[in-house]
Design an enzyme around this catalytic site. Structure first.
Site, PDB file in Angstrom:
ATOM      1  N   ASN A 171       0.872  -1.179   0.000  1.00 15.61           N
ATOM      2  CA  ASN A 171       0.000   0.000   0.000  1.00 15.61           C
ATOM      3  C   ASN A 171       0.907   1.227   0.000  1.00 15.61           C
ATOM      4  O   ASN A 171       1.503   1.555   1.025  1.00 15.61           O
ATOM      5  CB  ASN A 171      -0.890  -0.033   1.254  1.00 15.61           C
ATOM      6  CG  ASN A 171      -1.699   1.242   1.416  1.00 15.61           C
ATOM      7  OD1 ASN A 171      -1.830   2.021   0.473  1.00 15.61           O
ATOM      8  ND2 ASN A 171      -2.245   1.453   2.606  1.00 15.61           N
TER       9      ASN A 171
ATOM     10  N   LYS B  54       0.146   4.250  -0.285  1.00 18.63           N
ATOM     11  CA  LYS B  54      -0.490   5.446   0.291  1.00 18.63           C
ATOM     12  C   LYS B  54      -0.254   6.663  -0.625  1.00 18.63           C
ATOM     13  O   LYS B  54      -0.265   6.508  -1.832  1.00 18.63           O
ATOM     14  CB  LYS B  54       0.028   5.698   1.712  1.00 18.63           C
ATOM     15  CG  LYS B  54      -0.029   4.439   2.570  1.00 18.63           C
ATOM     16  CD  LYS B  54       0.135   4.714   4.031  1.00 18.63           C
ATOM     17  CE  LYS B  54       0.257   3.400   4.777  1.00 18.63           C
ATOM     18  NZ  LYS B  54       0.132   3.541   6.211  1.00 18.63           N
TER      19      LYS B  54
ATOM     20  N   HIS C 203      -9.486   1.007   5.011  1.00 19.75           N
ATOM     21  CA  HIS C 203      -8.184   1.170   5.675  1.00 19.75           C
ATOM     22  C   HIS C 203      -8.359   2.063   6.899  1.00 19.75           C
ATOM     23  O   HIS C 203      -9.183   2.992   6.887  1.00 19.75           O
ATOM     24  CB  HIS C 203      -7.178   1.788   4.702  1.00 19.75           C
ATOM     25  CG  HIS C 203      -5.775   1.765   5.220  1.00 19.75           C
ATOM     26  ND1 HIS C 203      -5.311   2.720   6.094  1.00 19.75           N
ATOM     27  CD2 HIS C 203      -4.763   0.897   5.026  1.00 19.75           C
ATOM     28  CE1 HIS C 203      -4.046   2.433   6.404  1.00 19.75           C
ATOM     29  NE2 HIS C 203      -3.696   1.328   5.763  1.00 19.75           N
TER      30      HIS C 203
ATOM     31  N   GLU D 234      -6.737   4.451   7.996  1.00 16.75           N
ATOM     32  CA  GLU D 234      -6.581   5.894   7.742  1.00 16.75           C
ATOM     33  C   GLU D 234      -7.864   6.490   7.179  1.00 16.75           C
ATOM     34  O   GLU D 234      -8.194   7.637   7.451  1.00 16.75           O
ATOM     35  CB  GLU D 234      -5.367   6.134   6.818  1.00 16.75           C
ATOM     36  CG  GLU D 234      -4.065   5.951   7.578  1.00 16.75           C
ATOM     37  CD  GLU D 234      -2.896   5.442   6.757  1.00 16.75           C
ATOM     38  OE1 GLU D 234      -2.935   5.528   5.522  1.00 16.75           O
ATOM     39  OE2 GLU D 234      -1.931   4.934   7.367  1.00 16.75           O
TER      40      GLU D 234
ATOM     41  N   GLU E 208      -5.381  -5.329  10.575  1.00 10.72           N
ATOM     42  CA  GLU E 208      -4.352  -4.319  10.798  1.00 10.72           C
ATOM     43  C   GLU E 208      -4.612  -3.598  12.115  1.00 10.72           C
ATOM     44  O   GLU E 208      -5.427  -2.659  12.160  1.00 10.72           O
ATOM     45  CB  GLU E 208      -4.372  -3.284   9.672  1.00 10.72           C
ATOM     46  CG  GLU E 208      -4.111  -3.863   8.295  1.00 10.72           C
ATOM     47  CD  GLU E 208      -3.561  -2.795   7.362  1.00 10.72           C
ATOM     48  OE1 GLU E 208      -2.391  -2.915   6.979  1.00 10.72           O
ATOM     49  OE2 GLU E 208      -4.264  -1.834   7.064  1.00 10.72           O
TER      50      GLU E 208
ATOM     51  N   GLY F  93       2.283   2.052  10.805  1.00  7.79           N
ATOM     52  CA  GLY F  93       3.193   3.198  10.682  1.00  7.79           C
ATOM     53  C   GLY F  93       3.891   3.580  11.971  1.00  7.79           C
ATOM     54  O   GLY F  93       4.471   4.657  12.068  1.00  7.79           O
TER      55      GLY F  93
ATOM     56  N   SER G  47       3.372  -2.299  10.309  1.00  9.01           N
ATOM     57  CA  SER G  47       4.820  -2.243  10.505  1.00  9.01           C
ATOM     58  C   SER G  47       5.552  -3.528  10.132  1.00  9.01           C
ATOM     59  O   SER G  47       6.572  -3.861  10.746  1.00  9.01           O
ATOM     60  CB  SER G  47       5.153  -1.827  11.937  1.00  9.01           C
ATOM     61  OG  SER G  47       4.698  -0.507  12.170  1.00  9.01           O
TER      62      SER G  47
HETATM   63  C1  PEP Z   1      -0.760   0.017   5.992  1.00  8.14           C
HETATM   64  O1  PEP Z   1      -0.798   1.175   5.635  1.00  8.14           O
HETATM   65  O2  PEP Z   1      -1.671  -0.756   5.666  1.00  8.14           O
HETATM   66  C2  PEP Z   1       0.372  -0.419   6.797  1.00  8.14           C
HETATM   67  C3  PEP Z   1       0.325  -1.604   7.329  1.00  8.14           C
HETATM   68  O3  PEP Z   1       1.403   0.479   6.952  1.00  8.14           O
HETATM   69  P1  PEP Z   1       2.837   0.167   7.650  1.00  8.14           P
HETATM   70  O4  PEP Z   1       3.334  -1.140   7.065  1.00  8.14           O
HETATM   71  O5  PEP Z   1       3.696   1.312   7.285  1.00  8.14           O
HETATM   72  O6  PEP Z   1       2.593   0.034   9.102  1.00  8.14           O
END
Ligand code: PEP
Length: 252
Positions: free
Chosen positions: A9, A11, A96, A98, A168, A174, A214
């Site tokens: 992803n 972003k 997601h 976000e 997630e 992040g 992460s």
């Molecule tokens: C994500 O945006 O779905 C995500 C898991 O980000 P990160 O791997 O940076 O934590």
């Protein structure tokens, strides 16, 4: 037998010109990926076409990061399913954290998008996950259950073969705080059991449930060794060719 899905992803990163070069680089570094691993990258909308062209003929699938739940019309700033399909998109990330946190998307709204994506022949990657305070107050399972029940409302059993669930934990996205393989596995098992309750055991056994939060080249192997973790949704570490390639080539 379930496959693994490793998805990047991106972003709001990568201009179309950068994305094209990067995607081309990935087609080369990822070409010998194991046949039981599906690889998908989800660039920003403006880079979808360039990336779609760059990955043509490779093992990499194209994903989008969002989609509108209407056919077409007066929805300023939105992108339709047909527009995504036209540039070769197969997967669409929906719900997601976000989008849930910053843009206040509700389970009901996300469900409309899931149903519309399925109707149009796109594969939704439905993201679910609890906040830190929800985990700390013992609410993880009830939050996830609500997100699944409401997010998958009116989804036909037969359509579940086209849906991916991405677990997630919001506290891991992040932040550099990846869930331990044990914590992630326990939650994935709960998600799978919940799918069995909502649909049936066969659906639960066949659904790909990714972990996201992460994930790096250092943590991927431990996570993928868990029986209910079927891949990863990767943010930050998907923006570097060497780390994403190593993640895709995880060792079980
Ligand atoms: C994500 O945006 O779905 C995500 C898991 O980000 P990160 O791997 O940076 O934590």
């Amino acid at each position: 037998m379930r496959k693994y899905l490793i998805a990047g992803n991106w972003k709001m990163n990568m201009k179309p010109s950068e994305a094209k070069v990067f995607a081309k680089q990935l087609t080369d570094s990822i070409k010998d990926v194991s046949s039981d691993v599906i690889v998908m990258i989800a660039p920003p909308f403006t880079a979808l076409q360039a990336v779609g062209e760059a990955i043509k003929g490779s093992v990499i699938k194209l994903g989008a990061q969002n989609m509108n739940d209407n056919e077409k019309g007066a929805f300023t700033g939105e992108i339709s399913a047909d527009m995504l399909l036209d540039v070769g998109v197969e997967y669409v990330i929906l719900g997601h954290s976000e989008r849930r946190q910053i843009y206040k998307e509700s389970n009901e709204f996300i469900n409309k998008k899931v149903l519309f994506a399925l109707k149009k022949g796109l594969k939704p990657v439905l993201c679910i996950g609890e906040l830190l305070e929800e985990r700390e107050s013992g609410k993880t399972n009830s939050v996830l259950k609500t997100q699944l029940v409401e997010g998958l409302k009116n989804v036909a059993k037969d359509d579940m073969k086209n849906i991916v669930i991405a677990y997630e934990p919001v506290w891991a996205i992040g932040t550099g705080k990846v869930a331990t393989p044990e914590v992630a596995e326990e939650t994935h098992k709960f998600v799978r059991d919940t799918l069995a309750e909502i649909f049936d055991k066969t659906v639960a056994e066949n659904t790909i449930i990714q972990y996201g939060g992460s994930v790096t080249d250092a943590s991927v192997d431990g996570l993928m060794k868990q029986p209910d973790i079927d891949g990863a949704l990767v943010g930050g570490a998907s923006l570097k060719a060497d780390s994403f390639t190593r993640i895709v080539k995880f060792v079980r």
